[in-house]
Write a protein that holds these residues in place. Structure first.
Motif, PDB file in Angstrom:
ATOM      1  N   UNK A 174       0.845  -1.194   0.000  1.00 28.55           N
ATOM      2  CA  UNK A 174       0.000   0.000   0.000  1.00 28.55           C
ATOM      3  C   UNK A 174       0.877   1.240   0.000  1.00 28.55           C
ATOM      4  N   UNK A 175       0.571   2.162  -0.902  1.00 24.42           N
ATOM      5  CA  UNK A 175       1.265   3.453  -0.932  1.00 24.42           C
ATOM      6  C   UNK A 175       0.270   4.482  -1.464  1.00 24.42           C
ATOM      7  N   UNK A 176      -0.520   5.044  -0.551  1.00 26.33           N
ATOM      8  CA  UNK A 176      -1.569   5.986  -0.928  1.00 26.33           C
ATOM      9  C   UNK A 176      -1.025   7.419  -0.885  1.00 26.33           C
ATOM     10  N   UNK A 177      -1.058   8.089  -2.028  1.00 25.86           N
ATOM     11  CA  UNK A 177      -0.606   9.478  -2.137  1.00 25.86           C
ATOM     12  C   UNK A 177      -1.727  10.295  -2.772  1.00 25.86           C
ATOM     13  N   UNK A 178      -2.086  11.424  -2.156  1.00 24.98           N
ATOM     14  CA  UNK A 178      -3.181  12.243  -2.694  1.00 24.98           C
ATOM     15  C   UNK A 178      -2.681  13.084  -3.867  1.00 24.98           C
ATOM     16  N   UNK A 179      -3.552  13.257  -4.864  1.00 25.34           N
ATOM     17  CA  UNK A 179      -3.197  13.980  -6.083  1.00 25.34           C
ATOM     18  C   UNK A 179      -3.454  15.481  -5.984  1.00 25.34           C
ATOM     19  N   UNK A 180      -4.174  15.896  -4.940  1.00 25.77           N
ATOM     20  CA  UNK A 180      -4.505  17.309  -4.791  1.00 25.77           C
ATOM     21  C   UNK A 180      -4.781  17.617  -3.323  1.00 25.77           C
ATOM     22  N   UNK A 191     -14.891   5.639   5.098  1.00 21.27           N
ATOM     23  CA  UNK A 191     -13.922   4.566   5.324  1.00 21.27           C
ATOM     24  C   UNK A 191     -14.679   3.324   5.757  1.00 21.27           C
ATOM     25  N   UNK A 192     -14.610   2.270   4.945  1.00 18.69           N
ATOM     26  CA  UNK A 192     -15.381   1.066   5.250  1.00 18.69           C
ATOM     27  C   UNK A 192     -14.711  -0.160   4.655  1.00 18.69           C
ATOM     28  N   UNK A 193     -15.114  -1.311   5.152  1.00 18.38           N
ATOM     29  CA  UNK A 193     -14.573  -2.587   4.683  1.00 18.38           C
ATOM     30  C   UNK A 193     -15.709  -3.435   4.127  1.00 18.38           C
ATOM     31  N   UNK A 194     -15.395  -4.197   3.105  1.00 20.10           N
ATOM     32  CA  UNK A 194     -16.399  -5.045   2.467  1.00 20.10           C
ATOM     33  C   UNK A 194     -15.759  -6.357   2.030  1.00 20.10           C
ATOM     34  N   UNK A 195     -16.476  -7.462   2.212  1.00 22.60           N
ATOM     35  CA  UNK A 195     -15.968  -8.761   1.787  1.00 22.60           C
ATOM     36  C   UNK A 195     -16.318  -9.000   0.322  1.00 22.60           C
ATOM     37  N   UNK A 205     -11.510   3.816   0.954  1.00 14.98           N
ATOM     38  CA  UNK A 205     -11.465   5.167   1.505  1.00 14.98           C
ATOM     39  C   UNK A 205     -11.775   6.159   0.389  1.00 14.98           C
ATOM     40  N   UNK A 206     -12.702   7.072   0.672  1.00 16.29           N
ATOM     41  CA  UNK A 206     -13.061   8.127  -0.282  1.00 16.29           C
ATOM     42  C   UNK A 206     -12.872   9.473   0.413  1.00 16.29           C
ATOM     43  N   UNK A 207     -12.082  10.353  -0.195  1.00 20.37           N
ATOM     44  CA  UNK A 207     -11.847  11.671   0.393  1.00 20.37           C
ATOM     45  C   UNK A 207     -13.027  12.600   0.119  1.00 20.37           C
ATOM     46  N   UNK A 208     -12.980  13.791   0.710  1.00 25.85           N
ATOM     47  CA  UNK A 208     -14.073  14.758   0.521  1.00 25.85           C
ATOM     48  C   UNK A 208     -14.208  15.172  -0.938  1.00 25.85           C
ATOM     49  N   UNK A 213      -9.337   5.316  -2.724  1.00 21.63           N
ATOM     50  CA  UNK A 213      -8.225   4.411  -2.421  1.00 21.63           C
ATOM     51  C   UNK A 213      -8.817   3.097  -1.901  1.00 21.63           C
ATOM     52  N   UNK A 214      -8.106   1.999  -2.152  1.00 23.68           N
ATOM     53  CA  UNK A 214      -8.552   0.712  -1.611  1.00 23.68           C
ATOM     54  C   UNK A 214      -7.351  -0.203  -1.415  1.00 23.68           C
ATOM     55  N   UNK A 215      -7.519  -1.149  -0.488  1.00 26.10           N
ATOM     56  CA  UNK A 215      -6.442  -2.112  -0.220  1.00 26.10           C
ATOM     57  C   UNK A 215      -7.059  -3.375   0.371  1.00 26.10           C
ATOM     58  N   UNK A 216      -6.498  -4.561   0.072  1.00 27.60           N
ATOM     59  CA  UNK A 216      -6.983  -5.798   0.689  1.00 27.60           C
ATOM     60  C   UNK A 216      -6.774  -5.749   2.202  1.00 27.60           C
ATOM     61  N   UNK A 217      -7.682  -6.372   2.943  1.00 29.93           N
ATOM     62  CA  UNK A 217      -7.547  -6.425   4.393  1.00 29.93           C
ATOM     63  C   UNK A 217      -8.737  -5.814   5.101  1.00 29.93           C
ATOM     64  N   UNK A 218      -8.920  -6.185   6.356  1.00 34.54           N
ATOM     65  CA  UNK A 218      -9.997  -5.624   7.157  1.00 34.54           C
ATOM     66  C   UNK A 218      -9.710  -4.164   7.468  1.00 34.54           C
TER      67      UNK A 218
END
Length: 417
Positions: A174-180, A191-195, A205-208, A213-218
């Motif tokens: 995981x390497x999350x970098x914001x573009x703005x 911010x939520x998790x889904x199977x 994760x969704x910003x304002x 962004x998304x990543x595997x894992x709880x």
């Protein structure tokens, strides 16, 4: 010589169901429950209500032994068609016969799962280091307080290395970098998790401003990778301002061990001390109560509900006590019936070798197990919710013995001891 008159389809339809027919009817009801659970996010609420009404009507008719076969067949067909139409995009086609063949294969597989083996994925760290749950390794600059960290010189590897890591370790980088310039909101709506595919948790994760962004894992594990140095927005809880090019999460997540559970063995022998076993929580009031309270807080279950909607969960622990045993935790060791245990797995935990930390008493006094009740403890005793917290495991709730880790290959692949 006797001759038996062949019963016509019309005459058969007027008769009540035989034992085999009732069994098939119950299987249909069970299948509908699975259908609803697997497609919960795809079915509109009004369609769920319609399915529920038709399922209730069929179930009540099935319970009435005077119900005619033709009436039950009509109700079953109506219920099945309602389910099909509830999922957007469902179409019957020339492939129907092939799909039915696949369905039969799935039913056979489910039969094997029901009576012989079952897959299980370990989500938490309660059995570490014997078996791994999902583990997050943030870089130290992201989360200095984490128990584990990625190497100090960690950089997101090349694509071939990432593919190998995924195959061998079940590892996701995981390497999350914001573009703005943006606002990061760490609340359930953002911010939520889904199977996914019934088995693989993924966190979103969704910003304002709508960056995704998304990543595997709880969610709890992916949150460990988040940057703890972000600037909070004054007056807004769990809201942070971020600048263009800023890293908001970095590190990697290893998937939990995926294993096969032997459900057949306990049909012939009783569970024994030192087994690593899987059980459901249906008959454990403390866990069920916690599940229901969590669902109420999240708006999943109404305040008047008496049972959690999800039914129960599956846990995996080490069997430390059998019916009739007296357990006393001294820390880091324990006594069983007044004597030190001799079982290899329990001794390994007590010895505190490697990452084993020994057994933690946690205020527990001596306990004697009643008939049909078993004592469960995690090998990671300091970080395990187990019988010390919610009591004994009823024998009827035991699913089977953990037999073999089949993925990932790089940690605990092979038989489980």
């Amino acid at each position: 010589m006797f001759f038996f008159k062949k019963v016509s389809a019309e005459e058969l339809g007027e008769r009540p169901l035989d034992r085999k027919g009732r069994k098939e009817g119950k299987a249909l009801i069970k299948g509908i429950r699975k259908f609803l659970r697997y497609n919960d996010d795809l079915i509109a609420e009004k369609n769920k209500e319609s399915i529920s009404e038709k399922r209730t009507a069929f179930s009540e008719a099935l319970s009435d032994r005077s119900s005619k076969r033709k009436d039950l067949e009509k109700l079953a067909e109506d219920l099945t068609e309602t389910c099909k139409k509830s999922v957007k995009g469902y179409k019957t086609s020339a492939w129907k016969e092939n799909i039915e063949i696949i369905f039969v294969a799935v039913v056979i597989a489910m039969g094997i799962r029901a009576y012989f083996i079952q897959q299980f994925k370990i989500p938490t760290g309660s059995m570490q280091p014997t078996l791994n749950g999902i583990i997050a390794y943030p870089t130290e600059d992201m989360n200095p307080l984490s128990e584990r960290h990625a190497p100090s010189d960690y950089k997101r590897p090349s694509l071939p290395q990432r593919l190998w890591d995924k195959f061998w370790f079940g590892r996701s980088h995981v390497d999350w970098v914001v573009d703005e310039d943006d606002i990061l909101i760490l609340k359930p709506e953002n911010l939520s998790s889904k199977t996914q595919f019934f088995f693989f948790p993924r966190t979103f994760l969704v910003t304002e401003n709508g960056q995704k962004f998304s990543a595997p894992g709880t969610q709890s594990r992916v949150e460990m990778l988040l940057n703890r140095n972000l600037q909070p927005v004054r007056g807004r809880s769990l809201v942070f301002s971020v600048k263009k090019g800023q890293t908001i999460a970095k590190g990697y997540v290893d998937t939990g061990d995926q294993l096969v559970v032997n459900k057949f063995a306990y049909h012939w022998v009783l569970p024994k001390r030192d087994d690593i076993y899987v059980f459901n929580t249906q008959g454990i009031p403390g866990i069920q109560r916690n599940l229901l309270n969590e669902e109420r807080r999240n708006g999943i279950s109404p305040s008047w509900a008496t049972k959690p909607r999800q039914g129960s969960q599956h846990y995996i622990k080490r069997l430390v006590g059998e019916p009739g045993d007296t357990i006393e935790i001294l820390g880091p060791g324990l006594l069983i019936n007044g004597k030190a245990p001799t079982e290899m797995g329990i001794l390994r935990v007590m010895a505190q070798e490697g990452y084993y930390t020994g057994y933690v008493r946690r205020g527990m006094s001596k306990v004697t197990l009643p008939e049909g009740k078993f004592w469960a403890m995690g090998d990671n005793s300091a970080n395990s919710s187990d019988s010390r917290d919610w009591g004994t495991v009823p024998q009827q709730d035991i699913v089977g013995r953990a037999a073999f880790v089949y993925y990932p290959f790089g940690h605990h692949f092979g038989p489980i001891y």
